[in-house]
Design an enzyme around this catalytic site. Structure first.
Site, PDB file in Angstrom:
ATOM      1  N   LYS A  97       0.846  -1.190   0.000  1.00  0.00           N
ATOM      2  CA  LYS A  97       0.000   0.000   0.000  1.00  0.00           C
ATOM      3  C   LYS A  97       0.885   1.245   0.000  1.00  0.00           C
ATOM      4  O   LYS A  97       1.968   1.252   0.579  1.00  0.00           O
ATOM      5  CB  LYS A  97      -0.913   0.017   1.240  1.00  0.00           C
ATOM      6  CG  LYS A  97      -1.785  -1.231   1.396  1.00  0.00           C
ATOM      7  CD  LYS A  97      -2.898  -1.294   0.371  1.00  0.00           C
ATOM      8  CE  LYS A  97      -3.832  -2.468   0.612  1.00  0.00           C
ATOM      9  NZ  LYS A  97      -3.259  -3.781   0.258  1.00  0.00           N
ATOM     10  N   ASP A  98       0.394   2.312  -0.637  1.00  0.00           N
ATOM     11  CA  ASP A  98       1.148   3.554  -0.726  1.00  0.00           C
ATOM     12  C   ASP A  98       1.145   4.309   0.600  1.00  0.00           C
ATOM     13  O   ASP A  98       0.377   4.006   1.509  1.00  0.00           O
ATOM     14  CB  ASP A  98       0.583   4.442  -1.828  1.00  0.00           C
ATOM     15  CG  ASP A  98       0.783   3.833  -3.209  1.00  0.00           C
ATOM     16  OD1 ASP A  98       1.722   3.028  -3.364  1.00  0.00           O
ATOM     17  OD2 ASP A  98       0.009   4.163  -4.119  1.00  0.00           O
ATOM     18  N   LYS A  99       1.973   5.367   0.648  1.00  0.00           N
ATOM     19  CA  LYS A  99       2.166   6.087   1.905  1.00  0.00           C
ATOM     20  C   LYS A  99       1.065   7.097   2.196  1.00  0.00           C
ATOM     21  O   LYS A  99       0.406   7.008   3.234  1.00  0.00           O
ATOM     22  CB  LYS A  99       3.523   6.803   1.891  1.00  0.00           C
ATOM     23  CG  LYS A  99       3.782   7.612   3.166  1.00  0.00           C
ATOM     24  CD  LYS A  99       5.152   8.253   3.153  1.00  0.00           C
ATOM     25  CE  LYS A  99       5.368   9.052   4.442  1.00  0.00           C
ATOM     26  NZ  LYS A  99       6.696   9.697   4.503  1.00  0.00           N
TER      27      LYS A  99
END
Length: 390
Positions: free
Chosen positions: A92-94
């Site tokens: 998952k992205d930040k």
């Protein structure tokens, strides 16, 4: 070298807006293989297995403004164990609020339940006898807010009436690099065994950077590696590893052995993704209904991720695939890359369905919610409305 994301499904005038103004504007909730949505702020209550062999534990991580790998580093540190004892189903992205399942080996439930890390919540700790593997999810549910819109009532009505049932199955900007989209370029150089150019592209070649980071990359381009090391900060750990390894062995290929094997594989995967995106662009004019010679998945035409064992389609799609191979002057056998991996090539649908798509306007905010199967990118959906990839 572009990333080949050029075409749109929706025939409309796109609007400007701000995506990800706050992490809460981009919510990603993982969906398990059984279809359970790991909802933000909600306990699921996964049941422990009756006869636990004492090995595996799965748990949900809800995090704000943490990407998967950085969050995992903190969890490893908090439990005083090793990275190899952990796994996850997807990354998952930040800059978002995200939920996802993690798995671990050789820990007690209490060790996880007592963790206290800022903006990370651990819950739904479950004893199980199954190892959690990469890809062990159905997909993700996205809830996305686009802010700072300046639209007339007529434009709002027009956009609100739009229905999006499927999207072009491009690999998104994340595959190539959000700030510096160079991952596929590094991958092409690795495929060509030009490890020197791969090194300079990754560690040098400043793009959209300022301050110490800009100066460090400029120093790399000038061959001043020791000076560059002093300027790269904690966010550039991989660049520092590459440079240190090169200074030790004076060998550009050997330098890449300092990186995690998964990252080295990601470079070549990104080059494959770049070529796949171009296939979508070339197929677009023919449409995505079945044509003679197509190889189908779920009754949908697929394109090839070019590798050493690629099986080409027939008909028009086969011509597209072979044209790209010839233009890139590819030797498929060269996708067996010593110390980097064997990239055999697989197939991917060129369009993908969007599930439970909903949209609404409220207080000058356009909110979208939808579900995508694993491996698909929400920013390709939002791009249909805004034209932007980030």
């Amino acid at each position: 070298m572009p990333i080949n994301i050029n075409k749109f499904i929706l025939d409309m005038e796109r609007f400007d807006g701000t995506l990800k103004k706050y992490p809460e504007d981009f919510i990603v909730e993982e969906i398990t293989p059984e279809g359970t949505v790991l909802e933000v702020g909600k306990e699921i209550g996964f049941e422990d297995v009756e006869k636990w062999h004492g090995s595996f534990i799965h748990f949900t991580v809800e995090k704000t403004n943490w990407n998967t790998m950085d969050a995992l580093k903190q969890i490893v540190r908090a439990t005083k164990t090793k990275r190899k004892n952990f796994g996850f189903a997807g990354t998952k992205d930040k800059f978002a609020v995200t939920t996802q399942r993690f798995g671990c080996f050789g820990l007690k439930k209490e060790q996880l339940e007592n963790i206290n890390i800022k903006d990370i919540v651990i819950r739904d700790v479950q004893k199980t006898n199954k190892k959690l593997r990469m890809g062990g999810l159905w997909g993700n549910k996205f809830t996305i807010k686009i802010r700072d819109l300046n639209l007339s009532e007529k434009e709002i009505k027009r956009i609100s009436d739009l229905k999006l049932d499927y999207v072009l199955n491009y690999y998104g900007i994340q595959r190539f690099g959000l700030i510096r989209p160079i991952t596929h370029i590094v991958g092409k150089f690795i495929y060509e065994r030009d490890f020197e150019s791969a090194f300079y592209t990754y560690c040098g070649t400043p793009i959209n950077e300022t301050g110490d980071s800009l100066e460090a990359r400029q120093l790399v381009d000038m061959g001043e590696f020791k000076k560059a090391l002093k300027l790269f900060n904690r966010g550039h750990d991989y660049e520092k590893r590459l440079i240190q390894q090169y200074l030790k062995y004076k060998d550009f290929k050997m330098a890449f052995t300092a990186l995690p094997p998964q990252l080295n594989s990601m470079f070549v995967n990104a080059y494959q993704a770049y070529l796949f995106n171009e296939m979508i662009n070339k197929r677009f004019d023919y449409g995505f209904d079945e044509l003679e010679g197509d190889i189908l998945e779920d009754n949908t035409p697929t394109g090839t991720l070019i590798g050493y064992d690629t099986k080409f389609s027939g008909g028009i799609q086969g011509e597209i695939e072979k044209e790209i191979v010839e233009r890139e002057n590819l030797d498929l056998k060269k996708f067996k890359i010593e110390d980097f991996g064997n990239f055999y090539g697989t197939r991917r649908k060129m369009v993908t369905p969007i599930y439970d798509f909903k949209s609404r306007f409220e207080n000058e905010i356009f909110e979208l919610s939808f579900k995508l199967e694993r491996g698909n990118y929400a920013t390709i959906v939002t791009r249909e409305f805004t034209g932007n990839l980030s």
